[in-house]
Design a protein around this motif. Structure first.
Motif, PDB file in Angstrom:
ATOM      1  N   GLY A  17     -27.158   7.137   3.725  1.00  0.00           N
ATOM      2  CA  GLY A  17     -28.364   6.390   4.073  1.00  0.00           C
ATOM      3  C   GLY A  17     -28.107   4.917   4.324  1.00  0.00           C
ATOM      4  O   GLY A  17     -29.039   4.103   4.250  1.00  0.00           O
ATOM      5  N   TYR A  18     -26.872   4.566   4.660  1.00  0.00           N
ATOM      6  CA  TYR A  18     -26.468   3.167   4.875  1.00  0.00           C
ATOM      7  C   TYR A  18     -27.380   2.441   5.864  1.00  0.00           C
ATOM      8  O   TYR A  18     -27.987   1.419   5.542  1.00  0.00           O
ATOM      9  N   ARG A  19     -27.523   2.975   7.063  1.00  0.00           N
ATOM     10  CA  ARG A  19     -28.325   2.307   8.092  1.00  0.00           C
ATOM     11  C   ARG A  19     -29.798   2.277   7.715  1.00  0.00           C
ATOM     12  O   ARG A  19     -30.477   1.249   7.879  1.00  0.00           O
ATOM     13  N   GLN A  20     -30.302   3.383   7.194  1.00  0.00           N
ATOM     14  CA  GLN A  20     -31.713   3.450   6.830  1.00  0.00           C
ATOM     15  C   GLN A  20     -32.051   2.453   5.714  1.00  0.00           C
ATOM     16  O   GLN A  20     -33.097   1.796   5.752  1.00  0.00           O
ATOM     17  N   TYR A  21     -31.144   2.330   4.759  1.00  0.00           N
ATOM     18  CA  TYR A  21     -31.384   1.400   3.647  1.00  0.00           C
ATOM     19  C   TYR A  21     -31.484  -0.038   4.167  1.00  0.00           C
ATOM     20  O   TYR A  21     -32.375  -0.798   3.765  1.00  0.00           O
ATOM     21  N   VAL A  22     -30.561  -0.402   5.049  1.00  0.00           N
ATOM     22  CA  VAL A  22     -30.561  -1.773   5.565  1.00  0.00           C
ATOM     23  C   VAL A  22     -31.834  -2.050   6.357  1.00  0.00           C
ATOM     24  O   VAL A  22     -32.457  -3.113   6.210  1.00  0.00           O
ATOM     25  N   LEU A  23     -32.249  -1.102   7.189  1.00  0.00           N
ATOM     26  CA  LEU A  23     -33.443  -1.315   8.007  1.00  0.00           C
ATOM     27  C   LEU A  23     -34.708  -1.366   7.159  1.00  0.00           C
ATOM     28  O   LEU A  23     -35.668  -2.061   7.519  1.00  0.00           O
ATOM     29  N   THR A  63     -37.459   6.617  11.244  1.00  0.00           N
ATOM     30  CA  THR A  63     -36.504   7.361  10.414  1.00  0.00           C
ATOM     31  C   THR A  63     -36.240   6.642   9.099  1.00  0.00           C
ATOM     32  O   THR A  63     -36.152   7.270   8.041  1.00  0.00           O
ATOM     33  N   ALA A  64     -36.132   5.320   9.165  1.00  0.00           N
ATOM     34  CA  ALA A  64     -35.881   4.539   7.960  1.00  0.00           C
ATOM     35  C   ALA A  64     -37.052   4.628   6.989  1.00  0.00           C
ATOM     36  O   ALA A  64     -36.864   4.722   5.768  1.00  0.00           O
ATOM     37  N   MET A  77     -38.518   9.226   0.812  1.00  0.00           N
ATOM     38  CA  MET A  77     -37.846  10.355   0.182  1.00  0.00           C
ATOM     39  C   MET A  77     -36.780   9.942  -0.835  1.00  0.00           C
ATOM     40  O   MET A  77     -36.421  10.725  -1.713  1.00  0.00           O
ATOM     41  N   ASN A  78     -36.299   8.721  -0.736  1.00  0.00           N
ATOM     42  CA  ASN A  78     -35.154   8.327  -1.566  1.00  0.00           C
ATOM     43  C   ASN A  78     -35.386   7.125  -2.474  1.00  0.00           C
ATOM     44  O   ASN A  78     -34.647   6.958  -3.443  1.00  0.00           O
ATOM     45  N   ILE A  79     -36.355   6.299  -2.147  1.00  0.00           N
ATOM     46  CA  ILE A  79     -36.580   5.111  -2.966  1.00  0.00           C
ATOM     47  C   ILE A  79     -37.921   5.233  -3.666  1.00  0.00           C
ATOM     48  O   ILE A  79     -38.976   5.279  -3.014  1.00  0.00           O
TER      49      ILE A  79
END
Length: 230
Positions: free
Chosen positions: A182-188, A209-210, A216-218
């Motif tokens: 989730g690297y890109r999604q986290y940054v965005l 998507t982010a 779903m993850n945070i």
């Protein structure tokens, strides 16, 4: 039009995310590696040429105070200077060195630039930084920040940059955090105002998507309200 900035770059970078230091030795010695190689005539026609032995590159800066004794590389356009001798620029390029921290960074920048508060572009790519130093968050006009090719390991380091209101372009690829799920999604999600990430434009689909990934993850933080005892 090429930007004007104070550059302490060592080596080349012919494309995003690729360290190109191999040609640096040849460039400094005056021997070009582009096109055909220098041709040596045979001894039979008595036109032998002896090329000078390449000189070793000068040591690269390892700390930010080292920069004050370095001479910046010249660009396509000359730097303008104030009456005090400081540079009138909004860009600072320190890529392809061996900096492992940014100790005294603010002080050094104030020695180099006439208006450090206007600094809008910082390139620290291809160094040995293991974290995002909070000193970078003190430059509120910063809009471009290159940190690719370093040693940043914690994805949470990105949170520090959320306070920069004008940050629009950021690079982090080539760091260990790039391997995080989730690297890109986290940054965005953390930096919703950026428009370019890792030299790739941020699309509407990327943001959607982010946001889905974030839900779903945070987990949202829970706040407890303490009642004062009467």
């Amino acid at each position: 039009m090429a930007p004007v900035g104070w550059s302490f770059t060592q080596g080349h970078a012919s494309g995003p995310g690729k360290r190109k230091c191999e040609d640096h030795w040849e460039e400094r010695s005056g021997v070009t590696t582009s096109g055909s190689r220098p041709r040596l005539e045979s001894k039979e026609n008595h036109k032998s040429q002896h090329l000078p032995r390449p000189r070793r590159p000068a040591p690269r800066p390892t700390t930010t105070p080292d920069l004050t004794s370095e001479e910046p590389r010249t660009g396509l356009r000359p730097l303008r200077h104030s009456k005090s001798g400081k540079s009138l620029t909004q860009s600072l390029w320190l890529n392809n060195n061996v900096l492992n921290d940014l100790k005294d960074f603010s002080h050094v920048v104030s020695l180099l630039l006439e208006h450090p508060e206007n600094l809008a572009w910082i390139d620290l790519s291809f160094n040995d930084l293991s974290s995002i130093d909070p000193v970078l968050t003190t430059f509120f006009n910063l809009s471009v920040l290159y940190l690719h090719g370093n040693s940043i390991q914690r994805l949470g380091e990105v949170n520090k940059l959320a306070v920069l209101p004008r940050l629009r372009s950021l690079t982090l690829h080539g760091n260990p955090i790039e391997e995080e799920k989730g690297y890109r999604q986290y940054v965005l999600c953390t930096l919703p105002r950026i428009t370019t990430f890792d030299f790739s434009g941020v699309t509407k689909a990327d943001r959607t998507t982010a946001e889905v990934w974030k839900r779903m993850n945070i987990k949202p933080k829970k706040f407890r309200i303490k009642q004062n005892a009467l």
